[in-house]
Scaffold this motif. Structure first.
Motif, PDB file in Angstrom:
ATOM      1  N   VAL A  51      43.648  45.234  35.547  1.00 37.34           N
ATOM      2  CA  VAL A  51      45.002  44.731  35.270  1.00 37.34           C
ATOM      3  C   VAL A  51      46.041  45.599  35.982  1.00 37.34           C
ATOM      4  O   VAL A  51      46.998  45.096  36.578  1.00 37.34           O
ATOM      5  CB  VAL A  51      45.257  44.686  33.741  1.00 37.34           C
ATOM      6  CG1 VAL A  51      46.727  44.472  33.435  1.00 37.34           C
ATOM      7  CG2 VAL A  51      44.417  43.594  33.098  1.00 37.34           C
ATOM      8  N   GLY A  52      45.849  46.906  35.958  1.00 34.10           N
ATOM      9  CA  GLY A  52      46.773  47.816  36.635  1.00 34.10           C
ATOM     10  C   GLY A  52      46.789  47.602  38.138  1.00 34.10           C
ATOM     11  O   GLY A  52      47.857  47.594  38.769  1.00 34.10           O
ATOM     12  N   LEU A  53      45.605  47.435  38.738  1.00 32.61           N
ATOM     13  CA  LEU A  53      45.536  47.209  40.183  1.00 32.61           C
ATOM     14  C   LEU A  53      46.195  45.887  40.580  1.00 32.61           C
ATOM     15  O   LEU A  53      46.884  45.816  41.607  1.00 32.61           O
ATOM     16  CB  LEU A  53      44.082  47.235  40.653  1.00 32.61           C
ATOM     17  CG  LEU A  53      43.415  48.614  40.637  1.00 32.61           C
ATOM     18  CD1 LEU A  53      41.945  48.486  41.000  1.00 32.61           C
ATOM     19  CD2 LEU A  53      44.120  49.564  41.575  1.00 32.61           C
ATOM     20  N   ILE A  54      46.005  44.860  39.774  1.00 29.38           N
ATOM     21  CA  ILE A  54      46.669  43.580  40.057  1.00 29.38           C
ATOM     22  C   ILE A  54      48.183  43.744  39.957  1.00 29.38           C
ATOM     23  O   ILE A  54      48.936  43.213  40.782  1.00 29.38           O
ATOM     24  CB  ILE A  54      46.149  42.480  39.109  1.00 29.38           C
ATOM     25  CG1 ILE A  54      44.698  42.135  39.452  1.00 29.38           C
ATOM     26  CG2 ILE A  54      47.019  41.230  39.173  1.00 29.38           C
ATOM     27  CD1 ILE A  54      44.015  41.221  38.451  1.00 29.38           C
ATOM     28  N   GLY A  55      48.643  44.504  38.972  1.00 27.63           N
ATOM     29  CA  GLY A  55      50.077  44.758  38.830  1.00 27.63           C
ATOM     30  C   GLY A  55      50.629  45.531  40.011  1.00 27.63           C
ATOM     31  O   GLY A  55      51.721  45.225  40.507  1.00 27.63           O
TER      32      GLY A  55
END
Length: 77
Positions: A51-55
């Motif tokens: 989720v962090g990488l997508i953000g």
């Protein structure tokens, strides 16, 4: 509750299973429980990493668009 009546509410099949366990099988079950717990912990961590990488990726795309818009405004067109 006394130890003798502790498992009276369990189904017969479960009582038979528990009474037939050997020491090494109990150790294996304990290891399995710890393994499942560790897998759940790592799974939760990996979910938030993704989720962090997508953000971060979405943030870079938005910054790139903003920079290109500002550059086009500076060129006057």
């Amino acid at each position: 509750m006394s130890e003798a009546k502790r498992f009276d509410d369990l189904p017969t099949r479960t009582k038979q299973f528990l009474s037939n366990l050997r020491d090494e099988e109990i150790d294996t079950l304990n290891d399995g429980i710890r393994l499942v717990s560790a897998i759940r912990t790592v799974g939760t961590f990996m979910k938030w990493v993704i989720v962090g990488l997508i953000g971060i990726l979405a943030g870079f795309v938005m910054i790139g668009e903003s920079i290109s818009k500002i550059a086009s405004w500076m060129k006057g067109g």
